[in-house]
Design a protein around this motif. Structure first.
Motif, PDB file in Angstrom:
ATOM      1  N   ALA A  24       0.785  -1.310   0.009  1.00  0.00           N
ATOM      2  CA  ALA A  24      -0.003   0.059  -0.002  1.00  0.00           C
ATOM      3  C   ALA A  24       0.765   1.319  -0.048  1.00  0.00           C
ATOM      4  O   ALA A  24       0.506   2.248  -0.538  1.00  0.00           O
ATOM      5  CB  ALA A  24      -0.955   0.090   1.133  1.00  0.00           C
ATOM      6  N   VAL A  25       2.209   1.212   0.745  1.00  0.00           N
ATOM      7  CA  VAL A  25       2.793   2.449   0.725  1.00  0.00           C
ATOM      8  C   VAL A  25       3.247   2.510  -0.748  1.00  0.00           C
ATOM      9  O   VAL A  25       3.372   3.941  -1.164  1.00  0.00           O
ATOM     10  CB  VAL A  25       3.921   2.184   1.974  1.00  0.00           C
ATOM     11  CG1 VAL A  25       5.034   3.196   1.751  1.00  0.00           C
ATOM     12  CG2 VAL A  25       3.405   2.182   3.310  1.00  0.00           C
ATOM     13  N   SER A  28       0.972   3.845  -2.813  1.00  0.00           N
ATOM     14  CA  SER A  28       0.770   5.519  -2.464  1.00  0.00           C
ATOM     15  C   SER A  28       1.794   6.607  -2.955  1.00  0.00           C
ATOM     16  O   SER A  28       1.535   7.306  -3.361  1.00  0.00           O
ATOM     17  CB  SER A  28       0.475   5.567  -0.864  1.00  0.00           C
ATOM     18  OG  SER A  28      -0.461   4.771  -0.583  1.00  0.00           O
ATOM     19  N   LEU A  32       1.740   9.282  -5.455  1.00  0.00           N
ATOM     20  CA  LEU A  32       2.202  10.895  -5.286  1.00  0.00           C
ATOM     21  C   LEU A  32       3.330  11.306  -5.979  1.00  0.00           C
ATOM     22  O   LEU A  32       3.004  12.450  -6.638  1.00  0.00           O
ATOM     23  CB  LEU A  32       2.637  10.580  -3.915  1.00  0.00           C
ATOM     24  CG  LEU A  32       3.242  12.072  -3.120  1.00  0.00           C
ATOM     25  CD1 LEU A  32       1.909  13.100  -3.132  1.00  0.00           C
ATOM     26  CD2 LEU A  32       3.688  11.779  -1.973  1.00  0.00           C
TER      27      LEU A  32
END
Length: 626
Positions: A24-25, A28, A32
């Motif tokens: 998930a990081v 993300s 970004l």
């Protein structure tokens, strides 16, 4: 469930959760980063990309700059200007399907040309192109008005301003100014990196070519938005105005140029008038000449072919690009060598019986038996005695020194005049003959060289500069045509050409003083007494009659001179006149010289000068009347 099994199960769950968190990081962070990049491209760098987009979708049309004007030394009335004219273009892709033949036929009728001319410029393979094709240039405004009236029936047809060169001053000045023409593929390969394009108009000869980079100016631009296929999307135009080229002021004096042109007349030959202390060329005439305007017309290729086929070669500037035997004008250089070397005293005499025998050959003086009698240097120069110079040149000076002094006077050397090309002429040496012909240099060769014949050749400009060295007592300045560069808008002087020393001799000053006296004596008491009689100005000089092998009993007629004899060098002018052997023999060079000197120093026209000198009965029709 056992405790150990429970712990194992919980450990697996924790490991899965940890991997999900890491995934998930990563997702993300990627989102970004891409978001930031998108923000940067759209907001921070948006202007850059929009500019690139506009460039890709813009059609840019070059607006030609007007060439600078050209003036004579008085900078009052231009000799070369620009005349408004137009060029007609077709953008083939803007012609509706099936309408090409109709549009081409109508346009051909309006332009008074054959439709095949348009078909050749727009073959079937490019009829979907949105690139403009020039159909005809030098189109008058009246024709453009007719095209404008029929514009609804002529889709894809447009016109633009394309100034043409208008040569107000014609005749002999054409060799100096030159002419312009469309840039060739070969020229573009060389000049592309200098900002030239395939539609550039460039100088082909003369000052137009030599200073093309100053005369060109800076083209402007007109741009509008088009789609990827080049179709017009907007009627809004962005324009950058062109900048006119620099104006040039020449050293040529139009009044003197006309005087010299008429003094030479319609005789094949050349004449030069020079300021000895600056190198400024006041007049340069070569006959026959041409009209530069012929090469700016639609029939330029036809006119060029006609001029090129002329057996007298009107395109040849005989003042600088043709080399001739200097004949007896070379005796001025020989006299300098005799005086400077001191191996044969100037007052010592040589007996001239009309001929001299050397080896198995008899060399005959120009007057024949009984000859000139006993000649010293002063009288040998005045009477142009070949026997004197044959003897002294062969027995006391020698070919090595003769060649050295000839080069000292600038013969056989580039003079660096600011025109696109110039012949250097030739000064022979013994070593050269051995290498070139595998033959030993003979005494007879030295004798021929001593009187300006044999292998020696030179241009009228070289001989004018040689006399300038006498006037300046040992200094030669680089001859030049450009005097000033001026701003076309304000007329302010941007830069001025300064005198440049080409060579400074080490010959003793006393030599020059004696040589000047002897050249004056040649006019007052020598062979040219009658043609050079002048009550207005004292002239010093030397004649020359050059043998030409291909013309039986015909000779080149030379005269080189300066005046006033008794004035400071800065007040003097130098002349060199050559009349080729192809003309009817009339020994015209000294007469032409006197007319030029009379006109300049008495401030008279050609007609006034010949009347004042009593030469009206000698003058025959000249090449151009005004």
């Amino acid at each position: 469930m056992k405790v150990d099994d429970l712990k194992a199960k919980n450990g697996v769950s924790l490991e899965k959760n940890r991997k999900l968190v890491i995934l998930a990081v990563i997702i993300s962070m990627s989102f970004l980063i891409y978001s930031l990049k998108l923000f940067s491209m759209q907001v921070l760098e948006g202007a850059v990309y929009r500019k690139q987009s506009e460039d890709i979708s813009s059609r840019v049309k070059t607006i030609p700059a007007q060439r600078g004007e050209i003036y004579d030394r008085n900078a009052e009335t231009p000799m070369v200007v620009n005349t408004d004219s137009f060029a007609v273009d077709i953008i083939p892709g803007e012609i509706p399907a099936g309408k090409y033949d109709t549009v081409a036929s109508r346009l051909a009728a309006l332009l008074s040309i054959d439709k095949k001319t348009i078909d050749m410029k727009i073959p079937a393979g490019i009829r979907s192109s949105y690139t403009a094709v020039e159909i005809k240039s030098n189109v008058p405004f009246t024709v453009i008005s007719d095209i404008a009236e029929n514009k609804p029936d002529l889709p894809g047809v447009s016109w633009r301003s394309k100034p043409i060169r208008n040569y107000i001053a014609t005749g002999s000045i054409s060799h100096i100014i030159g002419y312009v023409g469309d840039i060739t593929k070969e020229e573009l390969k060389v000049m592309y990196n200098q900002g030239y394009t395939n539609t550039s108009i460039v100088g082909k000869t003369g000052i137009e070519k030599q200073y093309d980079y100053l005369l060109q100016g800076t083209p402007g631009q007109e741009s509008t938005t088009v789609d990827v296929r080049g179709r017009l999307l907007s009627d809004a135009y962005t324009t950058i105005a062109p900048e006119m080229g620099k104006n040039l002021v020449l050293t040529i004096d139009s009044k003197i140029q006309t005087l010299v042109e008429k003094a030479l007349g319609n005789r094949v030959g050349a004449a030069v008038v020079l300021k000895p202390t600056t190198g400024e060329v006041l007049a340069m005439v070569s006959y026959p000449y041409f009209d530069s305007n012929l090469f700016s017309s639609e029939n330029s290729s036809t006119e060029y072919a006609r001029v090129v086929s002329d057996p007298n070669n009107p395109l040849l500037n005989r003042a600088i690009n043709a080399a001739y035997p200097p004949a007896s004008t070379f005796k001025v250089i020989m006299a300098a060598a005799i005086l400077a070397e001191g191996s044969f005293p100037p007052d010592k005499t040589v007996e001239c019986s009309g001929s001299i025998r050397y080896g198995d050959r008899t060399f005959r003086c120009h007057i024949g038996p009984p000859g000139h009698g006993y000649m010293d240097l002063k009288n040998g120069l005045a009477q142009s005695c070949n026997v004197y110079f044959w003897t002294v040149g062969r027995d006391y000076i020698g070919i090595d020194l003769i060649s050295s002094y000839a080069k000292e006077f600038g013969l056989g050397q580039p003079l660096g005049i600011d025109l696109p090309s110039q012949a250097t002429g030739f000064v022979p040496t013994a070593q050269w003959k051995e290498r070139r012909y595998h033959e030993k240099w003979l005494g007879g060769d030295t004798m021929s060289t001593s009187i300006g014949q044999g292998y020696t050749t030179t241009t009228p400009l070289h001989m004018a500069n040689a006399v300038a060295m006498v006037v300046n007592e040992g200094i030669i300045y680089k001859p030049h045509i450009l005097k000033e560069i001026r701003d076309p808008a304000t007329g302010d002087i941007i830069s001025t050409v300064k005198p440049e020393v080409l060579h400074e001799s080490t010959i003793n000053n006393e030599v020059w003083k004696v040589l000047k006296e002897d050249m004056r004596y040649t006019v007052t008491d020598g062979t040219v007494q009658f043609p050079l009689k002048n009550k207005v100005v004292q002239i010093a000089g030397k004649s020359g009659t050059g043998e030409v092998a291909q013309y039986k009993d015909q000779w080149h007629s030379w005269f080189v001179a300066y005046a006033p004899y008794d004035a400071p060098p800065e007040d003097a002018i130098v002349t060199a006149v050559l009349v080729e052997a192809v003309n009817v023999w009339e020994w015209w060079a000294p007469y032409a010289t006197n007319i030029i000197m009379q006109g300049i120093f008495a401030n008279q026209t050609y007609d006034e000068a010949i009347d004042a000198l009593g030469f009206r009965y000698l003058a025959r029709p000249v090449g151009r009347q005004e």
